[in-house]
Design a protein around this motif. Structure first.
Motif, PDB file in Angstrom:
ATOM      1  N   GLY A  36      -2.084   6.782   2.119  1.00  0.00           N
ATOM      2  CA  GLY A  36      -1.953   8.277   2.696  1.00  0.00           C
ATOM      3  C   GLY A  36      -1.266   7.291   4.071  1.00  0.00           C
ATOM      4  O   GLY A  36      -0.847   8.433   4.867  1.00  0.00           O
ATOM      5  N   THR A  37      -0.884   6.798   4.209  1.00  0.00           N
ATOM      6  CA  THR A  37      -0.666   6.035   5.512  1.00  0.00           C
ATOM      7  C   THR A  37       0.520   4.989   5.365  1.00  0.00           C
ATOM      8  O   THR A  37       0.773   4.293   4.533  1.00  0.00           O
ATOM      9  CB  THR A  37      -1.716   4.602   6.482  1.00  0.00           C
ATOM     10  N   THR A  38       1.550   5.040   6.575  1.00  0.00           N
ATOM     11  CA  THR A  38       2.857   4.755   6.725  1.00  0.00           C
ATOM     12  C   THR A  38       2.570   3.267   7.052  1.00  0.00           C
ATOM     13  O   THR A  38       2.412   3.665   8.493  1.00  0.00           O
ATOM     14  CB  THR A  38       3.788   5.144   6.546  1.00  0.00           C
ATOM     15  N   TYR A  39       2.556   1.985   6.046  1.00  0.00           N
ATOM     16  CA  TYR A  39       3.088   1.000   6.905  1.00  0.00           C
ATOM     17  C   TYR A  39       4.322  -0.123   7.373  1.00  0.00           C
ATOM     18  O   TYR A  39       4.817   0.454   6.440  1.00  0.00           O
ATOM     19  CB  TYR A  39       1.806   0.073   5.958  1.00  0.00           C
ATOM     20  N   ALA A  40       3.918  -0.670   8.330  1.00  0.00           N
ATOM     21  CA  ALA A  40       5.960  -1.585   8.025  1.00  0.00           C
ATOM     22  C   ALA A  40       5.944  -2.701   7.180  1.00  0.00           C
ATOM     23  O   ALA A  40       4.341  -2.737   6.475  1.00  0.00           O
ATOM     24  CB  ALA A  40       5.762  -2.412   9.435  1.00  0.00           C
ATOM     25  N   CYS A  41       7.166  -2.590   5.946  1.00  0.00           N
ATOM     26  CA  CYS A  41       7.460  -3.697   4.723  1.00  0.00           C
ATOM     27  C   CYS A  41       6.808  -4.595   5.322  1.00  0.00           C
ATOM     28  O   CYS A  41       6.143  -5.767   4.549  1.00  0.00           O
ATOM     29  CB  CYS A  41       8.480  -3.397   4.637  1.00  0.00           C
ATOM     30  N   GLN A  42       7.294  -5.090   6.464  1.00  0.00           N
ATOM     31  CA  GLN A  42       6.947  -6.929   7.257  1.00  0.00           C
ATOM     32  C   GLN A  42       5.280  -6.659   7.218  1.00  0.00           C
ATOM     33  O   GLN A  42       5.036  -7.886   6.990  1.00  0.00           O
ATOM     34  CB  GLN A  42       7.623  -7.316   8.004  1.00  0.00           C
ATOM     35  N   PHE A  43       4.462  -6.010   7.010  1.00  0.00           N
ATOM     36  CA  PHE A  43       3.278  -5.957   7.158  1.00  0.00           C
ATOM     37  C   PHE A  43       2.607  -6.098   5.881  1.00  0.00           C
ATOM     38  O   PHE A  43       2.152  -6.893   6.351  1.00  0.00           O
ATOM     39  CB  PHE A  43       2.225  -4.514   8.040  1.00  0.00           C
ATOM     40  N   ALA A  44       3.465  -5.853   4.764  1.00  0.00           N
ATOM     41  CA  ALA A  44       2.389  -6.147   3.909  1.00  0.00           C
ATOM     42  C   ALA A  44       3.190  -7.641   3.456  1.00  0.00           C
ATOM     43  O   ALA A  44       2.476  -8.167   2.707  1.00  0.00           O
ATOM     44  CB  ALA A  44       3.170  -4.910   2.883  1.00  0.00           C
ATOM     45  N   ILE A  45       3.658  -8.398   4.289  1.00  0.00           N
ATOM     46  CA  ILE A  45       3.957  -9.508   3.577  1.00  0.00           C
ATOM     47  C   ILE A  45       3.137  -9.817   5.007  1.00  0.00           C
ATOM     48  O   ILE A  45       2.382 -11.303   3.840  1.00  0.00           O
ATOM     49  CB  ILE A  45       6.018  -9.675   4.111  1.00  0.00           C
ATOM     50  N   ASP A  46       3.046 -10.346   6.033  1.00  0.00           N
ATOM     51  CA  ASP A  46       2.170 -10.599   6.810  1.00  0.00           C
ATOM     52  C   ASP A  46       0.827 -10.639   6.048  1.00  0.00           C
ATOM     53  O   ASP A  46      -0.036 -11.971   6.167  1.00  0.00           O
ATOM     54  CB  ASP A  46       1.943  -9.787   8.405  1.00  0.00           C
ATOM     55  N   ASN A  47      -0.193  -9.318   5.323  1.00  0.00           N
ATOM     56  CA  ASN A  47      -0.888  -9.587   5.013  1.00  0.00           C
ATOM     57  C   ASN A  47      -0.849 -10.148   3.885  1.00  0.00           C
ATOM     58  O   ASN A  47      -2.235 -10.034   3.126  1.00  0.00           O
ATOM     59  CB  ASN A  47      -1.380  -8.051   4.891  1.00  0.00           C
TER      60      ASN A  47
END
Length: 664
Positions: free
Chosen positions: A77-88
């Motif tokens: 239910g949290t909004t994340y930055a798209c780049q955050f997904a790539i960095d992780n």
């Protein structure tokens, strides 16, 4: 239950926060789920709460400033930055993040939300209340739009392509590559189809029962969709009558056109055939065989074309009647031949497009690369209502999505490319008041087909038990082999055998010209076989379509059958010749005729805005317009002398070159 706490629009991007646990919302429009952050920190051996939250906040802020703008909604239910997904390491690149599905609409009460293409937040229940979806399960399959820049009525593009079908996908991908500085939008009325394109429709059988199947470990595609599985072509596993959401129901007479990303290229038998070179001699200047050969060769080189689609290299379902038909025709002098260049008086395995037991379409072959390009945008479930124009100069398009109306306006010097198919292209043009100087819809034609059913006495009892693909238990029995290795009967497309007749005295030599194709599908009942007869070189059969008062299409002669199929004595005689020959061959095997069905559509429509008549051969501009182009089967003046998919895709490549050159 997930409930929305607020909606932020920051820097043209949409972000959502939820009250599921404690939220820390940042100034960039994203939020952190503090419980999730702390849990992840403990896994890494970190115990200090404020340090963990500060680090996560900094990571999100940095991510928003890097190369993958926008946000996505996590299952927590949290909004994340798209780049955050790539960095992780959750995704390889931004294109992959953009295909993720919104996971918030999946509980039984339909209490979640989704983000529309306009950047607004809607509740899942509102989608049902407004008639945009049938139920919560359908809403849950919609793709999240939060990783794209927010869309509005003021969106602009250099090129708007209407229709992501067999040809439209090629035109869109090639233009995105050839014109990297032009903004290109592809609007597709249907949903995503194959798994790699964001599709989620489970494979199914004729009883309406979905496969709840997940591939075993070791396979990247887990699960797959019904558009990936070759065996999902067999029988009635796709809906062709216009009552389902992957086909249009806008044509009188029960004819259909596919309404899904990839068009009928993700729903057909995937046959790939090259017609005789002199077929192109009747085309306008610039479209002769010597002009098209480069594009034909490119398609052949781009696709994996094989007679054995199963990943183990074997051909399946031959014992369900194909071998009987083959033996009967051998005794009549037919020889075996398999290949994309079909020969008359031969019989053999169909050549089809497939990769490791999964369907290969123009959409799956070309769109993934296009989706990685910053100048390309795909919007699905977007039905274009009209082309906005001023006396034939298009200024934009109006479309609907999820019940809301949208517009995309053209930048100066822009073009609208209509690739909506041989039915929907003329319908849209006529709805928009663009009739090509009265020539839109004239001269439509199709390959006509009849099916004959024969009795096979003495067939061994139970011979069909492992071949009747209409039977859910047969599908279930073959599932393990397909899910584990992409092989077996479910890797087999419908036509298992094709044969070709040239009628004595018909035009062309006996080396590469044929008039009638026959084929066999493994769908018969026990003690029966079914043989289909298709007229591939009609001489006089054609029709005209027009726009009716209700906005649907009608034919000049009632339901269209009278003019479209076997509309003259000569065409009827061509088909009857092949029927007589097959009847005689099977009779020698003790097989007797039972009943005949048809004429039916082969769904190989062409000619509704033909080049040289309705559209310009050199520019593809519709007559009476200055920037509206047609690029699909509509521009082909007369029937392809073979299964047309390969030729249509070559037309797509040729069209993309013509359009790209007009911008240089």
């Amino acid at each position: 239950m997930l409930t929305c706490c607020k909606l932020l629009v920051v820097l043209g991007m949409c972000a959502i926060a939820y009250a599921a646990g404690t939220k820390r919302c940042l100034g960039n429009g994203t939020c952190l789920n503090e419980e999730a952050v702390l849990l992840q920190a403990r896994v890494r051996g970190q115990d200090d709460k404020e340090s963990a939250l500060e680090a996560a906040s900094g990571h999100q802020n940095r991510s928003m400033q890097e190369g993958c703008p926008g946000t996505f909604l996590g299952q927590d239910g949290t909004t994340y930055a798209c780049q955050f997904a790539i960095d992780n390491g959750w995704a390889k690149n931004c294109a992959e993040v953009s295909t993720w599905q919104d996971a918030t609409c999946r509980d039984s009460s339909c209490s979640g939300t989704f983000v529309g293409d306009d950047g607004n937040l809607y509740t899942c229940q509102s989608a049902i209340d407004n008639g945009w979806a049938r139920d919560c399960a359908e809403v849950s399959t919609w793709r999240a739009a939060t990783c794209f820049a927010a869309r509005s009525d003021n969106a602009e593009a250099d090129i708007v392509i209407i229709g992501g079908g067999m040809v439209g996908c090629i035109v869109a991908s090639q233009l995105a590559e050839k014109l990297p500085h032009k903004q290109i939008v592809l609007l597709e009325a249907g949903k995503p189809s194959q798994l790699d394109l964001g599709g989620s429709t489970r494979p199914g059988n004729t009883q309406g029962k979905d496969w709840n199947v997940y591939a075993q470990s070791g396979y990247q595609h887990d699960p797959f969709t019904r558009y990936d599985v070759p065996g999902n072509y067999i029988g009635d596993m796709h809906c062709y009558d216009g009552s389902c959401d992957d086909t249009w129901g806008k044509v009188t007479g029960g004819f259909y056109q596919c309404k899904v990303l990839g068009g009928c290229g993700v729903m057909n038998g995937a046959l790939m055939q090259v017609p005789a070179p002199d077929m192109w001699a009747s085309m306008p200047f610039g479209w002769q065989y010597e002009d098209m050969k480069t594009y034909i060769d490119r398609v052949i080189g781009d696709f994996t074309i094989t007679p054995t689609p199963s990943a183990d290299g074997k051909h399946y379902l031959d014992d369900a009647g194909a071998n009987l038909l083959r033996k009967a025709l051998h005794e009549e002098g037919f020889t075996d031949h398999t290949g994309i260049h079909v020969k008359p008086h031969t019989i053999g395995l169909p050549t089809v497009s497939v990769v490791h037991g999964e369907r290969q379409s123009s959409a799956s072959r070309y769109l993934p690369e296009a989706l990685k390009r910053s100048n390309f945008k795909l919007i699905t479930e977007a039905e274009v209502k009209r082309i906005i124009h001023n006396n034939g100069m298009a200024t934009g398009v109006s479309y609907s999505k999820w019940g809301g109306n949208r517009k995309i306006m053209l930048k100066p010097g822009g073009k609208v490319v209509v690739s909506a198919g041989a039915f929907m292209t003329p319908r849209l043009l006529l709805l928009s008041g663009l009739d090509g100087s009265g020539r839109v819809g004239k001269g439509i034609s199709d390959h006509g087909i009849k099916m004959r059913r024969y009795n096979v006495p003495g067939w061994p009892e139970g011979a069909w038990d492992t071949h009747n693909m209409r039977d859910p238990s047969v599908i279930d029995a073959n599932l393990p082999q397909y899910t584990q290795s992409r092989s077996g009967p479910l890797a087999q497309y419908g036509p298992t055998l094709t044969g070709f007749f040239k009628v004595p005295g018909s035009p062309g030599d006996d080396r590469d010209h044929f008039d009638v194709e026959i084929f066999h599908n493994p769908m018969s009942k026990a003690h029966e076989i079914e043989v289909h007869f298709g007229l591939m070189r009609p001489t006089c059969s054609h029709e005209e379509i027009h726009l009716k008062a209700d906005g649907n299409l009608g034919f000049s002669q009632g339901n269209g059958n009278d003019g479209l199929y076997f509309g003259c004595h000569q065409d009827r005689e061509l088909l009857e010749y092949a029927i007589r020959k097959v009847d005689q061959a099977l009779a020698k095997k003790g097989v007797t005729f039972k009943e005949e069905f048809g004429p039916w559509s082969f769904n190989h429509w062409v000619g509704t805005c033909a080049i040289g008549y309705c559209s310009d051969p050199g520019t593809l501009l519709v007559k009476g317009t200055s920037n509206v182009v047609v690029a699909d089967a509509s521009i082909v003046p007369r029937q392809i002398w073979a299964h047309p998919a390969l030729s249509f895709m070559a037309v797509g490549h040729k069209a993309s070159d013509l359009i790209a050159n007009s911008f240089i």
